[in-house]
Motif scaffolding. Sequence first.
Motif, short mmCIF file in Angstrom:
data_model
loop_
_atom_site.label_atom_id
_atom_site.label_comp_id
_atom_site.label_asym_id
_atom_site.label_seq_id
_atom_site.Cartn_x
_atom_site.Cartn_y
_atom_site.Cartn_z
N TRP A 1 -9.59 -4.74 10.48
CA TRP A 1 -8.87 -5.32 9.34
C TRP A 1 -7.45 -5.67 9.74
O TRP A 1 -6.93 -5.21 10.76
N ASP B 1 2.40 4.77 1.28
CA ASP B 1 2.70 5.29 2.62
C ASP B 1 2.63 4.20 3.69
O ASP B 1 2.01 4.40 4.74
N TRP C 1 0.85 -1.18 0.00
CA TRP C 1 0.00 0.00 0.00
C TRP C 1 0.89 1.24 0.00
O TRP C 1 2.02 1.20 0.52
N ASP D 1 -4.31 6.06 9.24
CA ASP D 1 -4.28 7.35 8.55
C ASP D 1 -4.74 8.44 9.53
O ASP D 1 -4.19 9.55 9.54
C1 N2P Z 1 -2.06 2.72 3.94
C2 N2P Z 1 -3.31 1.99 3.67
C3 N2P Z 1 -3.66 0.99 4.67
C4 N2P Z 1 -4.70 0.08 4.21
N1 N2P Z 1 -1.93 3.89 3.17
C5 N2P Z 1 -5.53 -0.55 5.23
N2 N2P Z 1 -5.88 -1.83 4.83
#
Ligand code: N2P
Length: 357
Positions: free
Chosen positions: A262, A44, A42, A239
């Motif tokens: 998650w 960042d 993913w 985030d």
């Molecule tokens: C990081 C995104 C995390 C994804 N930018 C969560 N499953």
Amino acid sequence: MKSLVRAFIAIVTISIALLFGISYLNAAEGYSGDNTLTIFNWGDYIDPELITQFEEETGIKVIYQTFDSNEAMMTKIEQGGTTFDIAVPSDYTIAKMIDEDLILPIDYSQIEGIENIDERFLDLSFDPDNKYSIPYFWGTVGIVYNPDLLDGKELTSWNDLWDESLRNQIFLADGAREVVGMALNSLGFSLNSTDPAELAAASGKLQSLMPNVKAILGDEIKMLLANEEAAVGLVWSGDAAEIMYENEALTYVIPEEGTNLWSDNLVIPKTAKNIDAAYAFINFMLRPDVAAQNADYVGYSTPNAAAIELMDPEVTEDERFYPPAEITDTLEYYDNIGKANLATYNDIFLEFKMSGQ
Ligand code: N2P
């Protein structure tokens, strides 16, 4: 004859030189064969200094690519154009990848440090016994918001997002499961519902949220919320932690109707070319010092209990980001609902997006 002898000597000399050359290259690589590790993660989602540290410690060169949704990641792996040695799918996508035979079982004789992982994040339904996946980060989906921009108003539930005072004040993370799941939860339904009537109700409810939605965004959601471009965001917890680090006026809430829990895990795609390097990377990420540094940098919650010992308790005791088992037990992981149902979620999300244009 002389020329034959000379040719023979020349061949032997070249062969010896080649042999030395090849073994020299292998020694420099640290791993036989390929000297690169291709990671698909993913955006960042890693401290870049850790990539450099891994390269320095192992002599393996990392090629790093990012994605912004499980669906995009899986499509790319299925297409097989680029092959990856490590990918980082979420729970329900891991179940799908196992079903579709896209990832390799983990050879535990090559793993060091799995005992560092909190048992709460092991042996989950999407991958019993962690046959295929090693926990990386975990969290919830919730609401980050700025009370200063809302006259001090407190938000506690998904249904609060429909309040008229939030007109054009909400940013949504760009995820079909996240957004449709939120609408299902707001109606008291499971975020894994496949009941057509419940999904139709969720779709209708989502459409009525549109006047409050300012934009649907990828990773830029963090910067825009920290810069107070809107008061409210539907985001992944990590985030939110990063946004709150940038702007202390914001806070995060796990909505009272329930939400998604998650877990993102490291997996080795079947098409991997450098499996030794993939194990070296997994073991590196399992190290408490590495996992702690990564969690500090990225802002997401680590499942590595030994890493937590090394971290600031102010962070790891914050129940908004490290909710205890009493809370996580009440939340739902996304299930692997199957291709057809997932297509329905995607359609509902697309229709919702179109309604805002
Ligand atoms: C990081 C995104 C995390 C994804 N930018 C969560 N499953």
